[in-house]
Design a protein around this motif. Structure first.
Motif, PDB file in Angstrom:
ATOM      1  N   PRO A  14       1.625   1.933 -13.114  1.00 51.34           N
ATOM      2  CA  PRO A  14       1.939   1.741 -14.592  1.00 51.34           C
ATOM      3  C   PRO A  14       2.417   0.596 -15.223  1.00 51.34           C
ATOM      4  O   PRO A  14       2.459   0.469 -16.350  1.00 51.34           O
ATOM      5  CB  PRO A  14       2.894   2.913 -15.287  1.00 51.34           C
ATOM      6  CG  PRO A  14       3.247   3.934 -14.523  1.00 51.34           C
ATOM      7  CD  PRO A  14       3.154   3.105 -12.466  1.00 51.34           C
ATOM      8  N   TYR A  15       3.066  -0.274 -14.261  1.00 51.66           N
ATOM      9  CA  TYR A  15       3.874  -1.146 -15.242  1.00 51.66           C
ATOM     10  C   TYR A  15       2.670  -3.039 -14.630  1.00 51.66           C
ATOM     11  O   TYR A  15       3.484  -3.908 -14.653  1.00 51.66           O
ATOM     12  CB  TYR A  15       5.199  -1.587 -14.363  1.00 51.66           C
ATOM     13  CG  TYR A  15       5.985  -0.464 -14.838  1.00 51.66           C
ATOM     14  CD1 TYR A  15       6.691   0.222 -15.941  1.00 51.66           C
ATOM     15  CD2 TYR A  15       6.566   0.700 -13.850  1.00 51.66           C
ATOM     16  CE1 TYR A  15       7.642   0.665 -16.489  1.00 51.66           C
ATOM     17  CE2 TYR A  15       6.887   2.083 -14.342  1.00 51.66           C
ATOM     18  CZ  TYR A  15       7.742   1.924 -15.273  1.00 51.66           C
ATOM     19  OH  TYR A  15       7.944   3.151 -15.768  1.00 51.66           O
ATOM     20  N   LEU A  16       1.981  -2.428 -13.525  1.00 57.33           N
ATOM     21  CA  LEU A  16       1.193  -3.924 -13.460  1.00 57.33           C
ATOM     22  C   LEU A  16       0.815  -4.697 -13.934  1.00 57.33           C
ATOM     23  O   LEU A  16       0.611  -5.673 -14.075  1.00 57.33           O
ATOM     24  CB  LEU A  16       0.291  -3.273 -12.149  1.00 57.33           C
ATOM     25  CG  LEU A  16       0.852  -2.777 -10.775  1.00 57.33           C
ATOM     26  CD1 LEU A  16      -0.650  -2.082 -10.019  1.00 57.33           C
ATOM     27  CD2 LEU A  16       1.901  -3.013 -10.011  1.00 57.33           C
ATOM     28  N   ASP A  17       0.490  -4.110 -15.779  1.00 54.43           N
ATOM     29  CA  ASP A  17       0.486  -6.008 -16.227  1.00 54.43           C
ATOM     30  C   ASP A  17       1.442  -6.429 -16.611  1.00 54.43           C
ATOM     31  O   ASP A  17       1.415  -7.875 -17.164  1.00 54.43           O
ATOM     32  CB  ASP A  17       0.350  -4.873 -17.426  1.00 54.43           C
ATOM     33  CG  ASP A  17       1.285  -4.084 -18.581  1.00 54.43           C
ATOM     34  OD1 ASP A  17       1.732  -3.054 -17.750  1.00 54.43           O
ATOM     35  OD2 ASP A  17       0.956  -4.225 -19.102  1.00 54.43           O
ATOM     36  N   ARG A  18       2.885  -5.210 -15.932  1.00 57.44           N
ATOM     37  CA  ARG A  18       3.700  -7.262 -16.009  1.00 57.44           C
ATOM     38  C   ARG A  18       4.190  -8.160 -14.827  1.00 57.44           C
ATOM     39  O   ARG A  18       5.056  -8.520 -14.979  1.00 57.44           O
ATOM     40  CB  ARG A  18       5.712  -6.236 -16.825  1.00 57.44           C
ATOM     41  CG  ARG A  18       5.271  -5.311 -17.681  1.00 57.44           C
ATOM     42  CD  ARG A  18       5.778  -3.992 -18.381  1.00 57.44           C
ATOM     43  NE  ARG A  18       7.166  -4.233 -18.343  1.00 57.44           N
ATOM     44  CZ  ARG A  18       7.998  -4.083 -18.373  1.00 57.44           C
ATOM     45  NH1 ARG A  18       7.097  -2.457 -18.739  1.00 57.44           N
ATOM     46  NH2 ARG A  18       9.667  -3.864 -19.002  1.00 57.44           N
ATOM     47  N   ILE A  19       3.638  -7.111 -13.532  1.00 56.48           N
ATOM     48  CA  ILE A  19       4.103  -8.182 -12.489  1.00 56.48           C
ATOM     49  C   ILE A  19       2.650  -8.785 -11.978  1.00 56.48           C
ATOM     50  O   ILE A  19       1.702  -8.332 -11.967  1.00 56.48           O
ATOM     51  CB  ILE A  19       4.142  -6.466 -11.305  1.00 56.48           C
ATOM     52  CG1 ILE A  19       5.511  -5.626 -12.063  1.00 56.48           C
ATOM     53  CG2 ILE A  19       4.467  -7.322  -9.827  1.00 56.48           C
ATOM     54  CD1 ILE A  19       5.646  -4.513 -11.539  1.00 56.48           C
ATOM     55  N   HIS A  20       3.152  -9.447 -10.838  1.00 58.75           N
ATOM     56  CA  HIS A  20       1.937 -10.393 -10.800  1.00 58.75           C
ATOM     57  C   HIS A  20       1.438 -10.465  -9.423  1.00 58.75           C
ATOM     58  O   HIS A  20       0.461 -10.527  -9.281  1.00 58.75           O
ATOM     59  CB  HIS A  20       2.168 -12.124 -11.428  1.00 58.75           C
ATOM     60  CG  HIS A  20       0.842 -12.844 -11.475  1.00 58.75           C
ATOM     61  ND1 HIS A  20       0.748 -14.002  -9.869  1.00 58.75           N
ATOM     62  CD2 HIS A  20       0.351 -13.024 -12.614  1.00 58.75           C
ATOM     63  CE1 HIS A  20      -0.092 -14.472 -10.505  1.00 58.75           C
ATOM     64  NE2 HIS A  20      -0.857 -14.350 -11.204  1.00 58.75           N
ATOM     65  N   ALA A  21       2.656 -10.442  -8.716  1.00 58.29           N
ATOM     66  CA  ALA A  21       2.250 -10.361  -6.931  1.00 58.29           C
ATOM     67  C   ALA A  21       3.034  -9.404  -6.130  1.00 58.29           C
ATOM     68  O   ALA A  21       4.321  -8.574  -6.898  1.00 58.29           O
ATOM     69  CB  ALA A  21       2.504 -11.889  -6.629  1.00 58.29           C
ATOM     70  N   ALA A  22       2.601  -8.722  -5.243  1.00 57.67           N
ATOM     71  CA  ALA A  22       3.423  -7.919  -4.467  1.00 57.67           C
ATOM     72  C   ALA A  22       3.852  -9.244  -2.923  1.00 57.67           C
ATOM     73  O   ALA A  22       3.362  -9.808  -2.457  1.00 57.67           O
ATOM     74  CB  ALA A  22       2.453  -7.107  -4.028  1.00 57.67           C
ATOM     75  N   GLY A  23       5.180  -8.642  -2.758  1.00 58.50           N
ATOM     76  CA  GLY A  23       5.567  -9.736  -1.381  1.00 58.50           C
ATOM     77  C   GLY A  23       6.319  -8.650  -0.546  1.00 58.50           C
ATOM     78  O   GLY A  23       6.139  -7.739  -0.047  1.00 58.50           O
ATOM     79  N   LEU A  24       6.437  -9.498   1.021  1.00 58.91           N
ATOM     80  CA  LEU A  24       7.471  -8.281   1.707  1.00 58.91           C
ATOM     81  C   LEU A  24       8.596  -9.158   2.655  1.00 58.91           C
ATOM     82  O   LEU A  24       8.131 -10.901   2.924  1.00 58.91           O
ATOM     83  CB  LEU A  24       6.294  -8.338   2.659  1.00 58.91           C
ATOM     84  CG  LEU A  24       6.584  -7.941   4.025  1.00 58.91           C
ATOM     85  CD1 LEU A  24       6.803  -6.512   3.881  1.00 58.91           C
ATOM     86  CD2 LEU A  24       5.978  -7.929   5.444  1.00 58.91           C
ATOM     87  N   ASP A  25       9.856  -8.600   2.256  1.00 55.89           N
ATOM     88  CA  ASP A  25      10.476  -9.587   2.662  1.00 55.89           C
ATOM     89  C   ASP A  25      11.677  -8.423   3.329  1.00 55.89           C
ATOM     90  O   ASP A  25      10.916  -7.536   4.359  1.00 55.89           O
ATOM     91  CB  ASP A  25      11.908 -10.254   1.500  1.00 55.89           C
ATOM     92  CG  ASP A  25      11.895  -9.399   0.549  1.00 55.89           C
ATOM     93  OD1 ASP A  25      12.466  -7.621   0.933  1.00 55.89           O
ATOM     94  OD2 ASP A  25      11.907  -9.096  -0.731  1.00 55.89           O
ATOM     95  N   SER A  26      12.583  -8.962   3.697  1.00 53.81           N
ATOM     96  CA  SER A  26      13.779  -8.270   4.681  1.00 53.81           C
ATOM     97  C   SER A  26      13.000  -8.729   6.219  1.00 53.81           C
ATOM     98  O   SER A  26      13.015  -9.342   6.587  1.00 53.81           O
ATOM     99  CB  SER A  26      13.685  -6.914   4.984  1.00 53.81           C
ATOM    100  OG  SER A  26      14.873  -6.180   5.378  1.00 53.81           O
TER     101      SER A  26
END
Length: 338
Positions: A159-171
């Motif tokens: 529902p918030y993806l209009d406010r999020i530009h990218a996906a990452g992977l860390d840890s």
């Protein structure tokens, strides 16, 4: 009289492409938020926290990192954390930042997704208005958790993806190859998100291959160990990948044993589009300018390489082309004058 290399680095407009907002939690702010939220820390004072910031490896750092973020409880906490970071990078002449946050680490503690997002975003919006620092927001998945957990988090985020530009992977990389999340990132691409993943920090070159061939990333975070595989280096160069390199982080986590051994010059000489970033600056001893100073103090880069690193960061940024062109012109003017 020409400016010194350090003066040029300080004066130049800069981009930060690899920053974990939870990793900008300075010891003083950790204690302040702990007091505000009634949380008892296992440290007697701020100096004891600083003493704890001595790690033997990535996992030792992560153990402290997750413990430290326990003080982040409310939207105001996330706002205060992010705005403190923005004030600090304004002093470093950072004009654009691409901020990663770890929703799973907060969801596990019972903190709602929108509490985290709203606090971070409100500060970023204020930073853009007051400081002129543009931004992109990257939601990172924790690779030590399951694919199922990542999918659950992605569903919460939709529902918030209009406010999020990218996906990452860390840890922690060890034992958690990128391919573990191949289906998750396929779904992220379907949803229109850019993709950037940590690979080749502690993990082998094969993890970088998986990131570019199986996850089809847009950028690679770290990528140091790609240098062990000439075919991989050629692939990264030919496909134009940006690498978000973090020198002080590499030293602190013993990716390199001494800064003099850092491969940044070799990366540039090989044609890799390397950039300089701070990663988790509160834990690793410095923000963007500190990372440039470390390279310059160890005579690892010259004037042309400094220019390349700065240009590369704007080239690799997910920002408007008109803004990018304007900053490139400013860099050209600075280096011509200085």
């Amino acid at each position: 009289m020409k400016a010194s290399l350090t003066e040029l680095a300080v004066q130049a407009p800069k981009v930060e492409l690899h920053l974990h907002i939870e990793g900008s939690l300075e010891p003083e702010q950790m204690f302040e938020l702990a007091a505000r939220n009634g949380i008892k820390l296992p440290y007697a004072d701020i100096e004891a926290v600083k003493q704890a910031y001595q790690f033997g490896n990535l996992q030792e750092f992560l153990d402290l990192y997750y413990q430290g973020m326990s003080v982040l409880q409310t939207e105001q906490d996330f706002y205060d954390l992010t705005f403190a970071y923005l004030k600090r990078i304004q002093a470093d002449n950072v004009v654009h930042t691409e901020v990663m946050f770890d929703p799973q680490a907060h969801l596990e503690r019972g903190i709602a997704f929108d509490t985290v997002l709203n606090g971070i975003e409100r500060a970023l919006q204020q930073g853009e208005r007051e400081f002129g620092i543009s931004y992109r927001l990257i939601m990172s998945f924790l690779r030590h958790l399951s694919e199922e957990s990542a999918f659950e988090t992605l569903a919460l985020a939709e529902p918030y993806l209009d406010r999020i530009h990218a996906a990452g992977l860390d840890s922690g990389e060890k034992g958690h190859p990128p391919e573990k999340f191949e289906r998750v990132f396929a779904r992220c691409r379907e949803l229109g998100l850019k993709i950037t993943v940590h690979a080749g920090e502690e993990g082998p070159p094969e993890y970088v291959w998986q990131a570019i061939d199986r996850l089809k990333v847009d950028r690679v975070d770290h990528g140091n160990r790609a240098m062990e595989d000439p075919a991989l280096v050629r692939a990264l160069v030919d496909r134009g990948y940006t690498l978000t390199v973090c020198p002080l982080s590499n030293l602190k986590l013993r990716v390199v044993e001494d800064m003099s051994q850092h491969p940044i010059a070799s990366m540039l000489e090989a044609g890799l589009k390397a950039t300089i970033n701070s990663d988790d600056p509160a834990y690793f001893g410095g923000y963007v300018n500190d990372n440039f100073r470390a390279l310059i103090d160890h005579q690892l880069i010259d004037r042309d390489q400094l220019y390349s690193l700065l240009v590369n960061s704007f080239d690799g940024a997910w920002m408007a082309d008109s803004a990018r062109a304007g900053y490139w012109a400013k860099l050209d003017e600075l280096f011509a004058r200085g």
